[in-house]
Design a protein around this motif. Sequence first.
Motif, PDB file in Angstrom:
ATOM      1  N   LEU A  32       0.812  -1.218   0.000  1.00 38.13           N
ATOM      2  CA  LEU A  32       0.000   0.000   0.000  1.00 38.13           C
ATOM      3  C   LEU A  32       0.849   1.274   0.000  1.00 38.13           C
ATOM      4  O   LEU A  32       0.308   2.378  -0.017  1.00 38.13           O
ATOM      5  N   LYS A  33       2.158   1.112   0.010  1.00 41.94           N
ATOM      6  CA  LYS A  33       3.074   2.255   0.062  1.00 41.94           C
ATOM      7  C   LYS A  33       2.835   3.185  -1.123  1.00 41.94           C
ATOM      8  O   LYS A  33       2.591   2.746  -2.232  1.00 41.94           O
ATOM      9  N   GLY A  34       2.891   4.482  -0.852  1.00 44.65           N
ATOM     10  CA  GLY A  34       2.689   5.479  -1.892  1.00 44.65           C
ATOM     11  C   GLY A  34       1.281   6.047  -1.915  1.00 44.65           C
ATOM     12  O   GLY A  34       1.006   7.001  -2.623  1.00 44.65           O
ATOM     13  N   SER A  35       0.392   5.446  -1.128  1.00 40.22           N
ATOM     14  CA  SER A  35      -0.994   5.917  -1.031  1.00 40.22           C
ATOM     15  C   SER A  35      -1.245   6.429   0.378  1.00 40.22           C
ATOM     16  O   SER A  35      -0.586   6.003   1.322  1.00 40.22           O
ATOM     17  N   ASP A  36      -2.216   7.326   0.507  1.00 40.20           N
ATOM     18  CA  ASP A  36      -2.671   7.674   1.848  1.00 40.20           C
ATOM     19  C   ASP A  36      -3.315   6.422   2.424  1.00 40.20           C
ATOM     20  O   ASP A  36      -3.961   5.661   1.699  1.00 40.20           O
ATOM     21  N   ASP A  40      -7.773   0.305  10.084  1.00 41.18           N
ATOM     22  CA  ASP A  40      -8.879  -0.078  10.951  1.00 41.18           C
ATOM     23  C   ASP A  40      -8.358  -1.108  11.946  1.00 41.18           C
ATOM     24  O   ASP A  40      -8.077  -2.243  11.590  1.00 41.18           O
ATOM     25  N   ALA A  41      -8.211  -0.700  13.200  1.00 38.91           N
ATOM     26  CA  ALA A  41      -7.730  -1.586  14.255  1.00 38.91           C
ATOM     27  C   ALA A  41      -8.868  -1.957  15.203  1.00 38.91           C
ATOM     28  O   ALA A  41      -8.623  -2.363  16.334  1.00 38.91           O
ATOM     29  N   SER A  42     -10.107  -1.847  14.735  1.00 42.34           N
ATOM     30  CA  SER A  42     -11.265  -2.079  15.602  1.00 42.34           C
ATOM     31  C   SER A  42     -11.436  -3.537  16.014  1.00 42.34           C
ATOM     32  O   SER A  42     -12.037  -3.825  17.045  1.00 42.34           O
ATOM     33  N   ALA A  43     -10.907  -4.480  15.231  1.00 42.10           N
ATOM     34  CA  ALA A  43     -11.058  -5.902  15.552  1.00 42.10           C
ATOM     35  C   ALA A  43      -9.884  -6.459  16.354  1.00 42.10           C
ATOM     36  O   ALA A  43      -9.900  -7.621  16.758  1.00 42.10           O
ATOM     37  N   VAL A  44      -8.882  -5.644  16.616  1.00 38.92           N
ATOM     38  CA  VAL A  44      -7.671  -6.126  17.291  1.00 38.92           C
ATOM     39  C   VAL A  44      -7.966  -6.470  18.748  1.00 38.92           C
ATOM     40  O   VAL A  44      -8.518  -5.673  19.489  1.00 38.92           O
ATOM     41  N   GLU A  45      -7.576  -7.692  19.112  1.00 42.11           N
ATOM     42  CA  GLU A  45      -7.732  -8.173  20.486  1.00 42.11           C
ATOM     43  C   GLU A  45      -6.397  -8.239  21.217  1.00 42.11           C
ATOM     44  O   GLU A  45      -6.340  -8.062  22.429  1.00 42.11           O
ATOM     45  N   ARG A  46      -5.316  -8.534  20.459  1.00 42.53           N
ATOM     46  CA  ARG A  46      -3.972  -8.642  21.049  1.00 42.53           C
ATOM     47  C   ARG A  46      -2.944  -8.062  20.082  1.00 42.53           C
ATOM     48  O   ARG A  46      -3.018  -8.284  18.886  1.00 42.53           O
ATOM     49  N   VAL A  47      -1.966  -7.354  20.668  1.00 40.73           N
ATOM     50  CA  VAL A  47      -0.885  -6.759  19.865  1.00 40.73           C
ATOM     51  C   VAL A  47       0.445  -7.150  20.477  1.00 40.73           C
ATOM     52  O   VAL A  47       0.677  -6.917  21.663  1.00 40.73           O
ATOM     53  N   GLY A  48       1.314  -7.726  19.666  1.00 43.56           N
ATOM     54  CA  GLY A  48       2.675  -8.014  20.098  1.00 43.56           C
ATOM     55  C   GLY A  48       3.579  -6.844  19.758  1.00 43.56           C
ATOM     56  O   GLY A  48       3.265  -6.020  18.893  1.00 43.56           O
ATOM     57  N   THR A  49       4.724  -6.785  20.414  1.00 45.23           N
ATOM     58  CA  THR A  49       5.621  -5.649  20.198  1.00 45.23           C
ATOM     59  C   THR A  49       6.191  -5.612  18.787  1.00 45.23           C
ATOM     60  O   THR A  49       6.423  -4.524  18.251  1.00 45.23           O
ATOM     61  N   LEU A  50       6.403  -6.756  18.161  1.00 46.73           N
ATOM     62  CA  LEU A  50       6.950  -6.741  16.802  1.00 46.73           C
ATOM     63  C   LEU A  50       5.960  -6.104  15.823  1.00 46.73           C
ATOM     64  O   LEU A  50       6.345  -5.297  14.976  1.00 46.73           O
ATOM     65  N   CYS A  51       4.675  -6.423  15.953  1.00 47.21           N
ATOM     66  CA  CYS A  51       3.672  -5.794  15.081  1.00 47.21           C
ATOM     67  C   CYS A  51       3.533  -4.309  15.398  1.00 47.21           C
ATOM     68  O   CYS A  51       3.321  -3.499  14.486  1.00 47.21           O
ATOM     69  N   ALA A  57       6.952   1.730  12.180  1.00 44.44           N
ATOM     70  CA  ALA A  57       7.859   1.904  11.047  1.00 44.44           C
ATOM     71  C   ALA A  57       7.071   2.361   9.827  1.00 44.44           C
ATOM     72  O   ALA A  57       7.538   3.199   9.048  1.00 44.44           O
ATOM     73  N   GLY A  58       5.865   1.819   9.682  1.00 43.12           N
ATOM     74  CA  GLY A  58       4.985   2.265   8.598  1.00 43.12           C
ATOM     75  C   GLY A  58       4.654   3.740   8.731  1.00 43.12           C
ATOM     76  O   GLY A  58       4.672   4.485   7.752  1.00 43.12           O
ATOM     77  N   ALA A  59       4.379   4.168   9.952  1.00 33.35           N
ATOM     78  CA  ALA A  59       4.065   5.586  10.186  1.00 33.35           C
ATOM     79  C   ALA A  59       5.232   6.472   9.762  1.00 33.35           C
ATOM     80  O   ALA A  59       5.035   7.506   9.115  1.00 33.35           O
ATOM     81  N   LYS A  60       6.447   6.064  10.092  1.00 35.71           N
ATOM     82  CA  LYS A  60       7.636   6.838   9.709  1.00 35.71           C
ATOM     83  C   LYS A  60       7.821   6.849   8.185  1.00 35.71           C
ATOM     84  O   LYS A  60       8.182   7.868   7.598  1.00 35.71           O
ATOM     85  N   THR A  61       7.567   5.711   7.554  1.00 36.22           N
ATOM     86  CA  THR A  61       7.702   5.612   6.097  1.00 36.22           C
ATOM     87  C   THR A  61       6.702   6.527   5.407  1.00 36.22           C
ATOM     88  O   THR A  61       7.054   7.261   4.484  1.00 36.22           O
TER      89      THR A  61
END
Length: 99
Positions: A32-36, A40-51, A57-61
């Motif tokens: 998806l790089k190059g597009s705005d 949607d993180a509404s379904a996220v139940e668990r987040v690991g530090t690597l993700c 990193a995506g935000a910085k890119t």
Amino acid sequence: MASRKAAQKSLSLAPVLDLNEATALRDKLMALKGSDLTIDASAVERVGTLCAQVLMAGAKTWEADKRNYTFAKASEPFLKTMQLIGVDIEHLLAKETQQ
């Protein structure tokens, strides 16, 4: 301005963002790089530090590419986990999502 609107993409995150999901998440972001991008993180139940690292990193890119990178929806577990691991995404939240 119309061409910028046409370049808007969205990505729905998996419920479990663990080590097994990190590579797939990176690949999805790179496609998806190059597009705005609206995430949607509404379904996220668990987040690991690597993700979390992949997402930041995506935000910085996207910032370096001068493109929008926004979390339009975020579940409470997603927001709490990001806060607990010390990742501030407040500036990336859509105005409607901020409390």
